[in-house]
Structures are given as C-alpha cells and as structure tokens.
Scaffold this motif. Structure first.
Motif, PDB file in Angstrom:
ATOM      1  N   SER A   1      -8.669   5.450  -3.409  1.00 12.18           N
ATOM      2  CA  SER A   1      -7.924   5.087  -5.253  1.00 12.18           C
ATOM      3  C   SER A   1      -5.999   4.083  -4.572  1.00 12.18           C
ATOM      4  O   SER A   1      -6.070   3.508  -5.914  1.00 12.18           O
ATOM      5  CB  SER A   1      -7.578   6.343  -6.101  1.00 12.18           C
ATOM      6  OG  SER A   1      -6.033   7.099  -5.635  1.00 12.18           O
ATOM      7  N   VAL A   2      -6.024   4.350  -4.378  1.00  9.24           N
ATOM      8  CA  VAL A   2      -4.703   3.544  -3.656  1.00  9.24           C
ATOM      9  C   VAL A   2      -5.268   1.943  -3.538  1.00  9.24           C
ATOM     10  O   VAL A   2      -4.743   1.084  -3.110  1.00  9.24           O
ATOM     11  CB  VAL A   2      -3.369   3.775  -2.529  1.00  9.24           C
ATOM     12  CG1 VAL A   2      -2.245   3.196  -2.131  1.00  9.24           C
ATOM     13  CG2 VAL A   2      -3.397   5.892  -3.386  1.00  9.24           C
TER      14      VAL A   2
ATOM     15  N   SER B   1       2.315   2.263  -3.004  1.00 11.72           N
ATOM     16  CA  SER B   1       2.001   2.197  -4.608  1.00 11.72           C
ATOM     17  C   SER B   1       1.253   3.762  -4.152  1.00 11.72           C
ATOM     18  O   SER B   1       1.295   4.335  -5.278  1.00 11.72           O
ATOM     19  CB  SER B   1       0.038   0.789  -4.040  1.00 11.72           C
ATOM     20  OG  SER B   1      -0.204   1.743  -5.643  1.00 11.72           O
ATOM     21  N   GLY B   2       1.641   4.142  -3.449  1.00 10.50           N
ATOM     22  CA  GLY B   2       1.211   5.320  -2.954  1.00 10.50           C
ATOM     23  C   GLY B   2       1.787   6.232  -2.842  1.00 10.50           C
ATOM     24  O   GLY B   2       2.068   7.603  -2.196  1.00 10.50           O
ATOM     25  N   ASP B   3       3.470   5.463  -2.866  1.00  9.64           N
ATOM     26  CA  ASP B   3       4.608   6.314  -2.758  1.00  9.64           C
ATOM     27  C   ASP B   3       4.860   7.275  -1.055  1.00  9.64           C
ATOM     28  O   ASP B   3       4.999   8.168  -1.218  1.00  9.64           O
ATOM     29  CB  ASP B   3       4.893   7.056  -3.859  1.00  9.64           C
ATOM     30  CG  ASP B   3       6.100   8.012  -4.360  1.00  9.64           C
ATOM     31  OD1 ASP B   3       7.015   6.892  -3.377  1.00  9.64           O
ATOM     32  OD2 ASP B   3       6.501   8.510  -4.738  1.00  9.64           O
ATOM     33  N   LEU B   4       4.617   6.483  -0.196  1.00 13.91           N
ATOM     34  CA  LEU B   4       4.265   6.796   0.956  1.00 13.91           C
ATOM     35  C   LEU B   4       5.268   6.350   2.134  1.00 13.91           C
ATOM     36  O   LEU B   4       5.864   5.523   1.609  1.00 13.91           O
ATOM     37  CB  LEU B   4       2.859   7.180   1.127  1.00 13.91           C
ATOM     38  CG  LEU B   4       1.688   7.651   0.957  1.00 13.91           C
ATOM     39  CD1 LEU B   4       0.894   7.463   0.728  1.00 13.91           C
ATOM     40  CD2 LEU B   4       1.954   9.216   1.054  1.00 13.91           C
TER      41      LEU B   4
ATOM     42  N   CYS C   1      -6.294  -3.984   2.711  1.00 18.97           N
ATOM     43  CA  CYS C   1      -6.303  -3.339   2.134  1.00 18.97           C
ATOM     44  C   CYS C   1      -6.687  -1.440   2.359  1.00 18.97           C
ATOM     45  O   CYS C   1      -6.964  -0.586   2.326  1.00 18.97           O
ATOM     46  CB  CYS C   1      -6.763  -3.314   0.742  1.00 18.97           C
ATOM     47  SG  CYS C   1      -5.063  -4.325  -0.192  1.00 18.97           S
TER      48      CYS C   1
ATOM     49  N   LEU D   1      -5.010   6.409   3.820  1.00 17.58           N
ATOM     50  CA  LEU D   1      -3.947   6.253   2.236  1.00 17.58           C
ATOM     51  C   LEU D   1      -5.875   7.277   1.480  1.00 17.58           C
ATOM     52  O   LEU D   1      -6.500   6.480   1.721  1.00 17.58           O
ATOM     53  CB  LEU D   1      -3.815   5.231   2.057  1.00 17.58           C
ATOM     54  CG  LEU D   1      -1.976   4.850   2.261  1.00 17.58           C
ATOM     55  CD1 LEU D   1      -2.045   3.069   1.764  1.00 17.58           C
ATOM     56  CD2 LEU D   1      -1.106   5.595   1.562  1.00 17.58           C
ATOM     57  N   PRO D   2      -5.225   7.219   0.657  1.00 23.44           N
ATOM     58  CA  PRO D   2      -6.453   7.220  -1.143  1.00 23.44           C
ATOM     59  C   PRO D   2      -7.168   6.354  -0.661  1.00 23.44           C
ATOM     60  O   PRO D   2      -6.805   5.310  -1.220  1.00 23.44           O
ATOM     61  CB  PRO D   2      -6.081   8.390  -1.397  1.00 23.44           C
ATOM     62  CG  PRO D   2      -4.376   9.038  -0.953  1.00 23.44           C
ATOM     63  CD  PRO D   2      -4.507   7.769   0.045  1.00 23.44           C
TER      64      PRO D   2
ATOM     65  N   LEU E   1       1.001  -1.372  -0.104  1.00 28.60           N
ATOM     66  CA  LEU E   1       0.048  -0.235   0.053  1.00 28.60           C
ATOM     67  C   LEU E   1       0.428   1.675  -0.121  1.00 28.60           C
ATOM     68  O   LEU E   1       0.240   2.131  -0.338  1.00 28.60           O
ATOM     69  CB  LEU E   1      -0.393   0.068   1.215  1.00 28.60           C
ATOM     70  CG  LEU E   1      -1.714  -1.171   1.160  1.00 28.60           C
ATOM     71  CD1 LEU E   1      -2.698  -1.179   2.757  1.00 28.60           C
ATOM     72  CD2 LEU E   1      -3.312  -0.184   0.541  1.00 28.60           C
ATOM     73  N   ARG E   2       2.081   1.543   1.041  1.00 22.77           N
ATOM     74  CA  ARG E   2       2.708   2.684   0.654  1.00 22.77           C
ATOM     75  C   ARG E   2       3.723   2.652  -0.117  1.00 22.77           C
ATOM     76  O   ARG E   2       3.775   3.301  -1.086  1.00 22.77           O
ATOM     77  CB  ARG E   2       4.077   2.403   2.477  1.00 22.77           C
ATOM     78  CG  ARG E   2       2.612   2.582   3.634  1.00 22.77           C
ATOM     79  CD  ARG E   2       4.028   2.485   4.181  1.00 22.77           C
ATOM     80  NE  ARG E   2       2.671   2.568   5.827  1.00 22.77           N
ATOM     81  CZ  ARG E   2       2.492   1.331   6.617  1.00 22.77           C
ATOM     82  NH1 ARG E   2       3.047   0.416   6.638  1.00 22.77           N
ATOM     83  NH2 ARG E   2       1.685   2.148   7.901  1.00 22.77           N
TER      84      ARG E   2
END
Length: 273
Positions: free
Chosen positions: A96-97, A81-84, A149, A93-94, A78-79
C-alpha cells in the motif's frame, strides 16, 4: 505486511490487466499505417536529433549515463509515507505504501509532461526535435522511479535492461505486447536479479536500437498535429500526458507484479505447505 491471500488477489488483478493488453483492437494497426508514410516526410534534422537521443539511450543500458536516477529521494519518500525509520529496508515496505508513492510520482511526471508538450507544441514540427528526446528521457525517469518504489535499483544493469523492456512494452503494437508479456511470464521474478538471467534478457531484446526505433516510430499522432504551430500546444500537452500515463501504468503493473511474486515465493520458502 500482506497475507498470502491478499498477495494472490493483487496478482490476479495484474493478470487481468495483462489480458486486456493482449486484446486485439482493429484501430491499433489502422492508426499506425499513415504515420509510417508521414515519418518519411519528417525533416532530416529531426531524424538526426532523434538518432542522437537513441545513441544516448543506448548508453543507458551500459552505465546509466545521464538518465540514471538517484535512489535517495525516492527511498526517503517511501519511508516518510510509511512513517518508518531511515534504516528500514525499502523492499519490505507494505504494498500500500509502495503503491501510494508510485501513484504520486506518476501524477507528478504526467503533469510535467503535459506542460512540456504544451511548450514544445508552440513551434509545430520544428520543436519536435526538442520534445522527443525530452519525453524519452522523462519516460526512462518515471520507469526507474516506479521501480525504486517497489525495491528495484536501476544501478544494476539487469534492472536497466528491465527498464528498457517496459519502454518496449509501452511502445509496441499488440503483437509486440503479447511477445513481451510471454517473455516476462516465462521467467520467475527472481531471475532478474541473477547476472546470467540478465544477460539472457539482454540478448532477447535484440539490440537497444531496435527497441528505441520502435518507440520513435509510434509518435505519429504527435508529428501530425504538431505540424500546425500554436494548435500543437493543445495536442502536444494532451499526447505527452497520455504517453507518460501509459508508461507509468505499465511500469506500475510490471514492477508491482515482480514484487508480489517475490513475496509469494518467500512465503512459500519459509512456510512450505
């Protein structure tokens, strides 16, 4: 993060899906009847194997057992994918992510189920004793992963109860689906995090064995077609894939709905009209 309007639109989409689940299809009942008879013809050793799997799944509610998945890998996905950063809270997280990672996991598990169904289909009905516990375990796994998720941790017993309710929803007939949706809609999303609400939910399931028995009894098509060795490869692959896709879709919709409801509730709390 999403706006209140975007969240409400997303919630409307899920409500539409729920309504579709309530629609009565004549084939839903007709298709089940022959397999109640077929179930009586299933060899005893297969019933014993299934019974053992049900016992193990019952323990899942209590402590997770061997079916409890680890959150670390899912949170990392998740992180990334969200570049976090690694310390960013997953539940913030949004959507969309969350949606993208959940879909990726669903596709991956469906592919795995397809291969498994083809492999166990080679031996006809005798390899069904291997296939059924395996697909039950895979179903639990994908539900938990999709829950992660959307920020819901299966280490909580209340979340494991919700996992079983998702399985129950997927395997139920049209009447059962309506009852489960009505039950879920009668509660606020936040109640699943409350201990007392979780205990109430457990009592409404009326015992995990009933839930899992219903799940088992809906394997009619697989039992019928996998009675034919070799040909069972094709049917096993097709049916396993379809079953995992149904489970993943239900998990995606029901967990996504809870996350949206929580966010709307938070917005209303911090910015009351």
């Amino acid at each position: 993060m999403e706006t209140a309007e975007e969240l409400k639109q997303a919630l409307n989409g899920i409500t539409k899906w729920e309504q579709e689940q309530r629609d009565l299809w004549i084939w839903d009942r007709i298709a089940r009847f022959p397999f109640k008879i077929l179930d009586r013809l299933t060899p005893k050793f297969i019933h014993e194997k299934i019974g053992k799997a049900l016992d193990e799944l019952g323990g899942y509610i209590q402590d997770g057992g061997k079916y409890l998945v680890s959150s670390g890998q899912i949170h990392q996905k998740l992180r990334e994918s969200g570049d976090l950063p690694g310390n960013f809270p997953v539940d913030q997280l949004p959507l969309s992510v969350m949606d993208a990672v959940a879909k990726d996991l669903s596709d991956s598990r469906s592919t795995f189920a397809t291969l498994q169904g083809a492999t166990t289909g080679i031996g006809g009905i005798f390899t069904l004793a291997i296939d059924i516990p395996a697909i039950l375990g895979l179903s639990l796994k994908v539900i938990q992963e999709i829950g992660l998720c959307y920020g819901f941790d299966p280490n909580s017993q209340q979340e494991r109860i919700f996992t079983v309710k998702v399985m129950q929803f997927t395997s139920s007939d049209i009447v059962g689906k309506r009852a489960i949706l009505d039950d879920m809609n009668a509660e606020s999303a936040s109640e699943y995090k409350d201990s007392e609400a979780g205990n109430a939910t457990l009592s409404r399931i009326q015992g995990w064995r009933e839930v899992m028995t219903v799940y088992r009894d809906n394997w009619g098509w697989k039992k019928l077609f996998q009675m034919v060795p070799i040909a069972g490869m094709v049917f096993g692959a097709w049916i396993n894939r379809g079953m995992l896709q149904d489970v993943a879709e239900a998990a995606h919709m029901l967990y996504r709905k809870r996350r949206i409801q929580l966010r709307i509730a938070e917005m209303e709390y911090h910015h009351p009209e």
